[in-house]
Design an enzyme around this catalytic site. Structure first.
Site, PDB file in Angstrom:
ATOM      1  N   ASP A  54       0.680  -1.259   0.057  1.00 25.25           N
ATOM      2  CA  ASP A  54      -0.018  -0.055  -0.067  1.00 25.25           C
ATOM      3  C   ASP A  54       0.716   1.197  -0.117  1.00 25.25           C
ATOM      4  OD1 ASP A  54      -2.843   1.052   0.595  1.00 25.25           O
ATOM      5  OD2 ASP A  54      -1.500   2.041   1.979  1.00 25.25           O
ATOM      6  N   TYR A  59       2.849   9.823   0.406  1.00 28.50           N
ATOM      7  CA  TYR A  59       3.612   9.240   1.321  1.00 28.50           C
ATOM      8  C   TYR A  59       4.977   9.502   0.751  1.00 28.50           C
ATOM      9  CZ  TYR A  59      -0.282   6.398   2.963  1.00 28.50           C
ATOM     10  OH  TYR A  59      -1.833   5.958   3.339  1.00 28.50           O
ATOM     11  N   LYS A  88      -2.634   5.990  -4.362  1.00 27.75           N
ATOM     12  CA  LYS A  88      -3.740   6.770  -3.967  1.00 27.75           C
ATOM     13  C   LYS A  88      -3.812   7.996  -4.702  1.00 27.75           C
ATOM     14  CE  LYS A  88      -4.119   4.368   0.506  1.00 27.75           C
ATOM     15  NZ  LYS A  88      -2.554   4.397   0.886  1.00 27.75           N
ATOM     16  N   HIS A 121      -8.055   9.208  -2.299  1.00 33.22           N
ATOM     17  CA  HIS A 121      -7.572   8.866  -0.723  1.00 33.22           C
ATOM     18  C   HIS A 121      -8.447   9.672   0.203  1.00 33.22           C
ATOM     19  CE1 HIS A 121      -3.252   9.046   1.153  1.00 33.22           C
ATOM     20  NE2 HIS A 121      -4.152   8.687   1.748  1.00 33.22           N
TER      21      HIS A 121
END
Ligand SMILES: NC(=O)c1ccc[n+]([C@@H]2O[C@H](COP(=O)([O-])OP(=O)(O)OC[C@H]3O[C@@H](n4cnc5c(N)ncnc54)[C@H](OP(=O)(O)O)[C@@H]3O)[C@@H](O)[C@H]2O)c1
Length: 323
Positions: A54, A59, A88, A121
């Protein structure tokens, strides 16, 4: 004591998503990792048996996840089709004309031709563009008028273009899911939300199950050490809970394993983040036992806390209703 990487290989079962795609029932999370941490971790995870990863644009580690997967494909350890990668769409790219370019940009960062799952997201939308947390001079978030229903049409286009096999949502509440379903051609396959024994999501789970949408559980350990603003004061870490400790002793497992088993046994797909090989092994070693129904009932009745998520005063903020 867990064995060395070579002798320790666990395979994770899969479930069928509503589009008939196989989804490994446990994945590896990757948020809040340091630079360089996840590339090494994902390589080790693949050796251990993880196949589901994931990540997200926000990130900042898509390139690491992609590099690790590509390296393991080149080594001949796995094929691309063995791996399931979720990515996402960030909330500053919800405007319809930005969706496909954002998806392509993430693919380019990962060095991959397609992703397995692409999620919206959050249902909220902030000022479009590369400032990922746009705020005005008073520190207030600057909203965008983009609407997730219009975004979703372009997410569907990502499937048609072969950029992703599946599409889904994250942090959507039931009203938002209903509205999306009423306007969708392709149904979301998952809703990724916070889910663990202190925040069970039982009502949202039941709602999604009726609509054939799988819950992916983020923060399955309640993100130990989190100082999220919405958390109640003085709440113990889930991983120190005395009830869970007693259960862990009974099953000769760790608290982390009890939590993950509990989620998986309910058809929820946890994605614990770890970059520590021993903890990665611990977290995947949950497929050789079953929690008895009386223990499941105890876990289901554990006390709850507020969400980990930050509070935002913007349109479509999903957590102003119960679920
Ligand atoms: N969609 C969303 O809005 C959203 C929001 C949050 C998170 N997520 C996703 O969900 C993933 C998981 O959530 P999270 O990272 O917030 O929280 P989490 O998985 O509950 O907690 C991660 C923390 O637990 C530690 N840990 C892992 N396994 C452990 C074990 N067996 N025993 C003790 N400690 C352990 C990890 O440290 P070590 O690395 O040192 O092991 C890490 O500090 C994220 O990484 C991200 O991919 C999505």
């Amino acid at each position: 004591m867990l064995g060395s990487l070579r002798s320790f290989i666990k395979m994770v079962p899969t479930l069928k998503l509503n589009n008939n795609v196989d989804f490994p029932v446990l994945g590896l999370g990757s948020s809040q990792a340091k630079n360089g941490e996840m590339e090494k971790a994902v390589k080790e995870a693949i050796d251990i048996g993880y196949r589901h990863f994931d990540t997200a644009f926000i990130y900042g580690n898509e390139h690491e996840i992609g590099a690790a997967v590509r390296a393991k494909i080149e080594e001949g350890v796995v094929k691309r089709e063995d791996i399931f990668i979720t990515n996402k769409l960030w909330i500053t790219f919800l405007r319809p004309d930005l969706v496909i370019p954002a998806c392509r940009r993430s693919l380019q960062a990962m060095g991959l031709e397609y992703m397995d799952m692409y999620l919206v997201h959050f249902p909220i939308s902030l000022k479009d563009g590369d400032d990922l947390w746009p705020r005005d001079e008073n520190g207030k978030f600057i909203p965008s008028e983009s609407d997730y229903v219009e975004t979703w049409k372009q997410m569907e286009e990502c499937v048609r273009l072969g950029l992703t096999k599946s599409i889904g949502i994250s942090n959507f509440n039931t009203e938002q899911i209903e509205r999306l379903l009423a306007n969708a051609t392709i149904k979301p396959v998952v809703n990724q939300v916070e889910c663990h024994p202190y925040f069970n999501q039982s009502k949202l789970k039941a709602f999604c199950k009726q609509r054939d949408i799988v819950i992916t559980a983020y923060a399955p350990f309640g993100r130990p050490g989190s100082k999220a603003p919405t958390m109640k004061q003085g709440v113990l870490s889930l991983l120190e809970d005395p009830v869970l400790l007693e259960m862990a002793t009974k099953y000769n497992k760790t608290i982390a394993q009890i939590i993950l088993r509990y989620l998986v046994q309910h058809g929820v797909v946890p994605i614990p983040k770890s970059s520590n090989p021993n903890r990665m092994k611990e977290n995947i070693d949950i497929f050789d036992f079953q929690l008895e129904s009386e223990d499941v009932a105890v876990l289901a009745a554990l006390r709850s806390w507020n969400r980990l998520n930050i509070l935002m005063d913007v349109k479509n903020y999903p957590f102003n209703i119960e679920f």
